[in-house]
Write a protein that holds these residues in place. Structure first.
Motif, PDB file in Angstrom:
ATOM      1  N   LYS A 173       0.787  -1.748   0.044  1.00 53.08           N
ATOM      2  CA  LYS A 173       0.275   0.103   0.093  1.00 53.08           C
ATOM      3  C   LYS A 173       0.899   1.147   0.206  1.00 53.08           C
ATOM      4  O   LYS A 173       1.894   1.180   0.686  1.00 53.08           O
ATOM      5  CB  LYS A 173      -1.309   0.206   0.965  1.00 53.08           C
ATOM      6  CG  LYS A 173      -1.877   1.167   1.358  1.00 53.08           C
ATOM      7  CD  LYS A 173      -2.431   0.993   2.317  1.00 53.08           C
ATOM      8  CE  LYS A 173      -3.262   2.302   3.232  1.00 53.08           C
ATOM      9  NZ  LYS A 173      -3.622   2.368   4.271  1.00 53.08           N
ATOM     10  N   LEU A 174       0.725   1.789  -0.542  1.00 54.92           N
ATOM     11  CA  LEU A 174       1.269   3.702  -0.952  1.00 54.92           C
ATOM     12  C   LEU A 174       0.711   4.268  -0.067  1.00 54.92           C
ATOM     13  O   LEU A 174       0.999   5.654   0.303  1.00 54.92           O
ATOM     14  CB  LEU A 174       1.559   3.983  -2.130  1.00 54.92           C
ATOM     15  CG  LEU A 174       2.628   2.634  -3.333  1.00 54.92           C
ATOM     16  CD1 LEU A 174       2.806   3.007  -4.499  1.00 54.92           C
ATOM     17  CD2 LEU A 174       3.621   2.518  -2.238  1.00 54.92           C
ATOM     18  N   ALA A 175      -0.825   5.013  -0.669  1.00 60.37           N
ATOM     19  CA  ALA A 175      -1.478   5.708   0.144  1.00 60.37           C
ATOM     20  C   ALA A 175      -2.891   5.190   0.417  1.00 60.37           C
ATOM     21  O   ALA A 175      -3.583   3.725   0.068  1.00 60.37           O
ATOM     22  CB  ALA A 175      -1.473   7.077  -0.549  1.00 60.37           C
ATOM     23  N   ASP A 176      -3.531   6.037   1.161  1.00 58.60           N
ATOM     24  CA  ASP A 176      -4.787   6.221   1.575  1.00 58.60           C
ATOM     25  C   ASP A 176      -5.987   5.628   0.502  1.00 58.60           C
ATOM     26  O   ASP A 176      -7.021   5.110   0.404  1.00 58.60           O
ATOM     27  CB  ASP A 176      -5.403   6.421   2.784  1.00 58.60           C
ATOM     28  CG  ASP A 176      -5.077   6.002   3.720  1.00 58.60           C
ATOM     29  OD1 ASP A 176      -4.604   4.596   4.083  1.00 58.60           O
ATOM     30  OD2 ASP A 176      -4.790   6.772   4.869  1.00 58.60           O
ATOM     31  N   ASN A 177      -5.613   6.759  -0.218  1.00 56.33           N
ATOM     32  CA  ASN A 177      -5.863   7.370  -2.133  1.00 56.33           C
ATOM     33  C   ASN A 177      -5.771   8.275  -2.579  1.00 56.33           C
ATOM     34  O   ASN A 177      -4.644   8.179  -2.371  1.00 56.33           O
ATOM     35  CB  ASN A 177      -7.979   8.546  -0.920  1.00 56.33           C
ATOM     36  CG  ASN A 177      -7.290   9.220  -0.054  1.00 56.33           C
ATOM     37  OD1 ASN A 177      -6.622   9.847  -0.751  1.00 56.33           O
ATOM     38  ND2 ASN A 177      -8.389   9.062   0.966  1.00 56.33           N
ATOM     39  N   LEU A 178      -6.497   8.306  -3.746  1.00 54.98           N
ATOM     40  CA  LEU A 178      -5.533   9.019  -4.782  1.00 54.98           C
ATOM     41  C   LEU A 178      -5.567  10.285  -4.405  1.00 54.98           C
ATOM     42  O   LEU A 178      -4.115  10.778  -4.888  1.00 54.98           O
ATOM     43  CB  LEU A 178      -6.798   9.209  -6.501  1.00 54.98           C
ATOM     44  CG  LEU A 178      -5.957   8.423  -6.736  1.00 54.98           C
ATOM     45  CD1 LEU A 178      -7.248   8.108  -8.845  1.00 54.98           C
ATOM     46  CD2 LEU A 178      -4.963   7.969  -7.946  1.00 54.98           C
ATOM     47  N   SER A 179      -6.113  10.378  -3.933  1.00 54.10           N
ATOM     48  CA  SER A 179      -5.798  12.433  -3.286  1.00 54.10           C
ATOM     49  C   SER A 179      -4.424  12.602  -2.260  1.00 54.10           C
ATOM     50  O   SER A 179      -3.666  13.209  -2.868  1.00 54.10           O
ATOM     51  CB  SER A 179      -7.174  12.909  -2.562  1.00 54.10           C
ATOM     52  OG  SER A 179      -6.482  14.305  -2.556  1.00 54.10           O
ATOM     53  N   GLU A 180      -4.474  11.639  -1.644  1.00 56.28           N
ATOM     54  CA  GLU A 180      -3.490  11.605  -0.926  1.00 56.28           C
ATOM     55  C   GLU A 180      -1.760  11.359  -1.474  1.00 56.28           C
ATOM     56  O   GLU A 180      -0.556  12.020  -1.626  1.00 56.28           O
ATOM     57  CB  GLU A 180      -3.194  10.431   0.465  1.00 56.28           C
ATOM     58  CG  GLU A 180      -2.362  10.548   1.733  1.00 56.28           C
ATOM     59  CD  GLU A 180      -2.847   9.334   2.201  1.00 56.28           C
ATOM     60  OE1 GLU A 180      -1.201   8.668   2.416  1.00 56.28           O
ATOM     61  OE2 GLU A 180      -3.712   9.164   2.673  1.00 56.28           O
ATOM     62  N   PHE A 181      -2.239  10.332  -2.149  1.00 61.46           N
ATOM     63  CA  PHE A 181      -0.848  10.065  -3.171  1.00 61.46           C
ATOM     64  C   PHE A 181      -0.346  11.083  -4.571  1.00 61.46           C
ATOM     65  O   PHE A 181       0.670  11.287  -4.526  1.00 61.46           O
ATOM     66  CB  PHE A 181      -1.054   8.743  -4.068  1.00 61.46           C
ATOM     67  CG  PHE A 181       0.013   8.577  -4.817  1.00 61.46           C
ATOM     68  CD1 PHE A 181       0.829   7.581  -4.273  1.00 61.46           C
ATOM     69  CD2 PHE A 181      -0.094   8.162  -6.400  1.00 61.46           C
ATOM     70  CE1 PHE A 181       2.034   7.147  -4.938  1.00 61.46           C
ATOM     71  CE2 PHE A 181       0.599   8.258  -7.162  1.00 61.46           C
ATOM     72  CZ  PHE A 181       1.911   7.102  -6.394  1.00 61.46           C
ATOM     73  N   LEU A 182      -1.992  12.285  -4.630  1.00 57.69           N
ATOM     74  CA  LEU A 182      -1.505  12.791  -5.801  1.00 57.69           C
ATOM     75  C   LEU A 182      -0.189  14.083  -4.867  1.00 57.69           C
ATOM     76  O   LEU A 182       0.315  14.408  -5.415  1.00 57.69           O
ATOM     77  CB  LEU A 182      -2.377  13.662  -6.298  1.00 57.69           C
ATOM     78  CG  LEU A 182      -2.281  14.738  -7.329  1.00 57.69           C
ATOM     79  CD1 LEU A 182      -1.453  13.997  -8.954  1.00 57.69           C
ATOM     80  CD2 LEU A 182      -4.291  15.001  -7.730  1.00 57.69           C
TER      81      LEU A 182
END
Length: 194
Positions: A173-182
């Protein structure tokens, strides 16, 4: 007030284009293909059939990507996570380079309306493979660079961002959601396509 994923994505794209223009004094170049038109094309092709391009915003009304996702949901029998729908229904673009703490990657987008159907076919194949292997449904939105043998995906149930290899269970897992990842990404120069 927090930004929507669309606002965040548009801001990241704007920073990428700004970085490109600051470093080269122009937009990125791609090979012009009159049989594969795109709202991204800017101006006219040069003598070598190269043309400047930049990401273009998709229309909110009668968006062909939303219609494609409706057909995809009908084909697979369940709903697609709203983040992935929003991702592909926001911007027309060639892949956009970025980097994060784990390395370099290319953010994937759609070039034109015809590209929607190509993506639909790829997603159906990917989701059917996941189903056959009894793995969680994921939907890809980026690939690693320079080799591209891994990709980043959204878990369709949770919205979490995962690093994957084709045909295998998600790696981590890299992030909880796309917004956090971006929010963790840094823009990189957009290479010219020859």
């Amino acid at each position: 007030m927090s930004q929507t994923l669309t606002q965040q994505l548009k801001q990241f794209i704007a920073l990428s284009v700004q970085l490109q223009q600051q470093n080269s004094g122009r937009l990125p170049l791609t090979h012009y293909d009159n049989e594969w038109p795109s709202p991204c094309y800017q101006g006219e092709p040069d003598q070598q059939q190269r043309i400047e391009w930049q990401p273009a915003h998709q229309s909110d009304q009668n968006n062909p990507c939303q219609a494609m996702f409706d057909r995809l949901e009908t084909a697979i029998g369940y709903s697609i996570h709203p983040d992935i729908r929003e991702w592909y229904s926001c911007i027309w673009s060639d892949p956009i380079p970025a980097s994060c703490q784990d390395g370099d990657l290319s953010l994937l987008f759609l070039w034109n309306e015809a590209d929607c159907e190509r993506l639909r076919g790829n997603l159906i194949g990917h989701l059917l493979t996941k189903q056959k292997r009894k793995q969680p449904a994921t939907l890809f939105f980026a690939c690693t660079e320079p080799d591209g043998d891994q990709f980043l995906s959204v878990d369709n149930q949770t919205g979490e961002i995962w690093l994957e290899q084709p045909g295998k269970k998600p790696i981590r897992k890299l992030a909880d959601n796309l917004s956090e990842f971006l929010s963790q990404l840094k823009p990189e120069l957009i290479p010219d396509q020859e």
